[in-house]
Design a protein around this motif. Sequence first.
Motif, short mmCIF file in Angstrom:
data_model
loop_
_atom_site.label_atom_id
_atom_site.label_comp_id
_atom_site.label_asym_id
_atom_site.label_seq_id
_atom_site.Cartn_x
_atom_site.Cartn_y
_atom_site.Cartn_z
N VAL A 264 -33.76 -81.70 -68.20
CA VAL A 264 -32.31 -82.23 -68.24
C VAL A 264 -32.23 -83.73 -68.89
O VAL A 264 -31.10 -83.74 -69.32
CB VAL A 264 -30.89 -81.75 -66.86
CG1 VAL A 264 -29.69 -82.73 -67.41
CG2 VAL A 264 -31.10 -80.04 -67.10
N GLY A 265 -32.51 -84.37 -68.12
CA GLY A 265 -32.84 -85.71 -68.52
C GLY A 265 -32.99 -86.33 -69.72
O GLY A 265 -32.69 -86.30 -70.56
N ALA A 266 -34.27 -85.11 -70.30
CA ALA A 266 -34.21 -85.28 -71.53
C ALA A 266 -33.88 -84.88 -72.18
O ALA A 266 -33.80 -85.69 -73.58
CB ALA A 266 -36.20 -84.98 -71.15
N LEU A 267 -32.96 -84.10 -72.08
CA LEU A 267 -31.67 -83.75 -72.95
C LEU A 267 -30.89 -84.99 -73.77
O LEU A 267 -30.44 -85.01 -74.48
CB LEU A 267 -31.41 -82.70 -72.04
CG LEU A 267 -31.58 -80.34 -72.97
CD1 LEU A 267 -30.42 -79.77 -72.23
CD2 LEU A 267 -31.09 -80.90 -74.41
N ILE A 268 -30.74 -85.43 -72.17
CA ILE A 268 -29.68 -86.10 -72.66
C ILE A 268 -30.35 -87.70 -73.58
O ILE A 268 -29.46 -88.24 -74.27
CB ILE A 268 -28.65 -86.41 -71.48
CG1 ILE A 268 -28.01 -85.10 -70.32
CG2 ILE A 268 -27.65 -87.86 -70.85
CD1 ILE A 268 -28.01 -86.29 -69.13
N VAL A 269 -31.32 -88.10 -72.30
CA VAL A 269 -31.86 -89.49 -72.69
C VAL A 269 -32.34 -89.39 -74.40
O VAL A 269 -31.47 -89.84 -75.66
CB VAL A 269 -32.56 -89.68 -72.21
CG1 VAL A 269 -32.92 -91.48 -72.75
CG2 VAL A 269 -31.75 -90.22 -70.58
N GLY A 270 -33.18 -87.63 -74.63
CA GLY A 270 -33.88 -88.01 -76.07
C GLY A 270 -32.26 -88.19 -76.85
O GLY A 270 -32.70 -87.82 -77.62
N ILE A 271 -31.41 -87.24 -76.54
CA ILE A 271 -30.31 -87.04 -78.12
C ILE A 271 -29.64 -88.36 -77.73
O ILE A 271 -29.35 -88.08 -78.93
CB ILE A 271 -29.12 -85.85 -77.15
CG1 ILE A 271 -30.20 -84.34 -77.51
CG2 ILE A 271 -27.85 -85.70 -78.27
CD1 ILE A 271 -28.96 -83.41 -77.01
N ALA A 272 -29.29 -89.27 -77.31
CA ALA A 272 -28.73 -90.17 -76.88
C ALA A 272 -29.80 -91.00 -78.03
O ALA A 272 -29.26 -92.11 -78.38
CB ALA A 272 -28.48 -90.69 -76.03
N LEU A 273 -30.92 -90.94 -77.72
CA LEU A 273 -32.05 -91.81 -78.23
C LEU A 273 -31.72 -91.13 -80.13
O LEU A 273 -31.90 -92.44 -81.00
CB LEU A 273 -33.23 -91.71 -77.97
CG LEU A 273 -33.77 -92.02 -76.54
CD1 LEU A 273 -35.19 -91.85 -76.58
CD2 LEU A 273 -33.84 -93.91 -77.13
N GLU A 274 -31.89 -90.51 -80.61
CA GLU A 274 -31.35 -90.19 -81.36
C GLU A 274 -30.46 -90.29 -81.97
O GLU A 274 -30.78 -90.77 -83.78
CB GLU A 274 -32.10 -88.04 -82.38
CG GLU A 274 -33.15 -87.67 -81.92
CD GLU A 274 -34.37 -88.32 -82.65
OE1 GLU A 274 -33.66 -88.53 -84.67
OE2 GLU A 274 -35.05 -89.04 -82.86
N PHE A 275 -29.45 -90.19 -81.40
CA PHE A 275 -28.03 -90.54 -82.10
C PHE A 275 -28.12 -91.91 -82.06
O PHE A 275 -27.95 -92.52 -83.06
CB PHE A 275 -27.23 -90.40 -81.27
CG PHE A 275 -25.35 -90.74 -80.90
CD1 PHE A 275 -25.29 -90.16 -82.20
CD2 PHE A 275 -25.11 -91.88 -80.81
CE1 PHE A 275 -24.18 -90.55 -82.75
CE2 PHE A 275 -23.77 -92.45 -81.14
CZ PHE A 275 -22.95 -92.02 -81.83
N PHE A 276 -28.35 -92.55 -81.26
CA PHE A 276 -28.35 -94.77 -81.68
C PHE A 276 -29.61 -94.90 -83.13
O PHE A 276 -28.89 -95.98 -83.31
CB PHE A 276 -29.79 -95.04 -80.32
CG PHE A 276 -28.28 -95.55 -79.37
CD1 PHE A 276 -28.65 -97.41 -79.37
CD2 PHE A 276 -27.96 -95.66 -79.09
CE1 PHE A 276 -27.86 -98.16 -79.25
CE2 PHE A 276 -27.11 -96.62 -77.63
CZ PHE A 276 -26.92 -97.91 -78.48
N LYS A 277 -31.18 -94.15 -83.27
CA LYS A 277 -31.62 -94.25 -84.37
C LYS A 277 -30.82 -94.02 -85.37
O LYS A 277 -31.10 -94.53 -86.31
CB LYS A 277 -32.88 -93.42 -84.31
CG LYS A 277 -34.25 -94.24 -84.68
CD LYS A 277 -34.60 -93.08 -84.72
CE LYS A 277 -36.15 -92.98 -83.00
NZ LYS A 277 -36.67 -92.32 -83.08
N VAL A 278 -29.69 -93.33 -85.84
CA VAL A 278 -29.16 -93.08 -86.72
C VAL A 278 -27.96 -93.81 -86.73
O VAL A 278 -27.98 -94.37 -87.87
CB VAL A 278 -28.44 -91.24 -86.23
CG1 VAL A 278 -27.34 -91.56 -87.38
CG2 VAL A 278 -29.96 -90.04 -86.54
#
Lengths: 344, 295
Positions: A264-278
Amino acid sequence: MPSGSKVLKLAAVALLAVAVLAFPSIAPNPYILSAGVLVVYYAVLATSWNFVGGFTGYISLGHGALAGLGAYSTGILVAKAGLPPFLALAAAGAFVGLLAVPIGLAALRVRGASFVIVSISLVLILLLVFQSWSSVTGGSRGLVVPRPFQLTRPEHHRIFYFLFAGLLALAVLAWWLIDRSRFGLGLKSIREDEDKAEALGTATYAYKLIVFVVSAVFTALAGGLYALWFGDLDPVFQFSILTGSYLVLMALLGGVRQLFGPVVGALIVGIALEFFKVEYGDTPLHLVATGLLLALVVLFMPDGVLPAIADLIKRFGRSDRTSIREVSAAELREQRLQNAGGTK
Amino acid sequence: MPSGALLFQSVLLGILLGGLYALLASGLTLYFGIMRVVMIAHSAFLILAAYLGWWLHERAGLDPLLAMLGTVPLFFGAGVLLQRVLLTRLRPATLTMMSVLLTFAIALLIEGLLGYAFTGTQRRVQLGYGSASLEVFGARVAVVKLIAFGLAVVALGTLYVLMKRTRFGWALRATIQHRDAARLLGIDTDRVAGYGFGIGLATAAIGGTALSLDTTIYPSLHWHWIGPLMAIIVVGGLGSVPGAAIAAMVLGMAQSLLQIPMGTTWAQTVFYVALFATLAIRPQGFFGGRLAQRF
C-alpha cells in the motif's frame, strides 16, 4: 466456518490480486504501464525491506545498495560474462545473499544504532567503489545491460510487469509464512524487547542474520530484474541513499506490521514520486517533499495508514477483541503509565 | 617511496583534518550520549552553516569567521528546539530507530531547501587570505586550514572545560550517565538534555564555518561527511567523547597518508573498512564504555 473478518480479508486480497493482474490491460499508454512496473518494483523492494524492518524493528537505510548490488551483479554477468539473463539473475541473488552474511555479521552483533550506521555506510562505500572501479562497472558512464527479449517497448513493459508481480507474490507469501511461524515469533520478540527475548533463549543473533539474508536475496532479485528491464545502470541512481529512504517511507506509511502495508505504501509513494517527476521535473523539491512526508509519518503515524484505517473501522464497528492478540512494547508501556496515573 | 617532505606534509594535513573531524564527531557523540540518537542531520547542519557563511560573505561581504557570531547562537537555539519539540515526541520504546528516520528526514529537508534556494552549483568563499600559505619545515600549509584547525581546537577545549569544570557540565554528564539518578538529585534533565543538543548543533555551526573557509560546497556534500563521522563515533565507541577524538585523529591521519598511494577517492574507504573491522572485532568500539555495548 470462517469468521466474517476472515472472509473480508480474503476478498480484499483477491480484489488486490485481480487489480494488479488487470492493470496492464487497462493501462491507457506505455508510459502509464512503465510507471506501473516501477510501482510494482517498489512494492517488491518495500516488502523485502519489511522482512528486517517489520519483524525485527531494525531500520535499514541501505537496502537501496543491496538492490543496486543485485542490479550490477546481474548486469555484469550478462554484459561481461555472457550468461543467460535469468541464470545471471539467480546467480546475482545467490551472490548478494552470500555477501549479506559478512555484512550482517558485522552489523547485527550489537543493537540498532550500529545497524543503521552500517546500512548507511554500505550505500556510501558502494557508491565510491562502483564509481571508481570503472574497468568492471563502467564507472559513472554507466553499464548497459542487453535486453533479454526482442520485443516492442509496450510488450517488454508488460512482460516485466508480470515478472515483478510474480516476485511480489513470492515475497508476500514468504513474509506471510514467516509471520505465522515460530521463527517469526522469535523475530517479533526481538522487535519488542531484545533483552527479554535473549533471556528466554531466543537465538537473537542467528535469527536476525537469517532474516537479513532472506531480505537481501529478495532485494537483490528485484534489483536484478530492474537491471534487465531498464537496461542501463548508473551508480549514482543505483547506490543512492534516497532509494533506501523511499523504501522506509513506503513500509512505514503502509504499516510495517501488516502483510500488505509496504505494498500500500509503495502504491501511494510510488505514484506520488511519478507525479512529482512529471510536474516538477528534476528540482530538489522532491527531497523536501520526501523529507517532510517522512518526518510527518514518523511523528504522527509511526504505525502506518492500514492500522489507522483499521482503528477507524473498529471505532464504528462493534468491538470484537479476543483475549489473545499482539500488543507492542510501546502500547504496554502506555497502558502501564495510564494505570499508574489512575492509582495515584 | 614518497619523499620525506611529502610524508611530512601529509601528516600535517592529517592532523589538521583530524581536528575538524574530532570537533564534529564530539557533537554526534553528545547527541548519542544524551538520548541514544544517531543524528544523521548533523552534517546537513554543517553544510547549512557553511552556506550561511558563504551567503553572508557574498551579500554583506562579511568574513565567515564573523558570521559565526550569528550562526552559533542560532544553531544552539535550533538544537534545543529540535530536542524539546521534535525528539521528545517520539515513543520511548522505538526512540533509537525513529529518531534516525526523523533526523534523516531533516537532512533531506535541509539538502532540498539548500538546493532550491542556492541551486546545485558549487560555491566557494573568496577570501583575501584564501590562497596564503605558511611554510613549516619544508611543508606548505594553507592559512585557512590552520584557522579551521584553530577553531576546532578552541571549540573542543571550551567543550572540555564546560563539561569538566562547570555545574552545567556536571549536570549534563550526570544526565548522560544515568538519567533517573540525575533527576533524583534535582537536575532538570529535560532542560539539560535540550541544552546538550544545542551545544552539539553549535559544534556543527563552528565546523561549518571552518569548512566554508577552504572547501567548495554544494547541497549534497553532507553525505560525504556523515559516513566518515559515523564511522569515527563507532570506532571510538558510541558515546565516548575522548574516544571519538582519538579515532578522528587516527582516521583523519590515515586518510591523509593513504591519499599518496591510493588517490583521494579510494582513501575515503579507510573509514568504512575501519567501521566494519571495528564491528567485527570489537563492536563496542575501542574506547567505549558501558554505554556502547548495548547499541
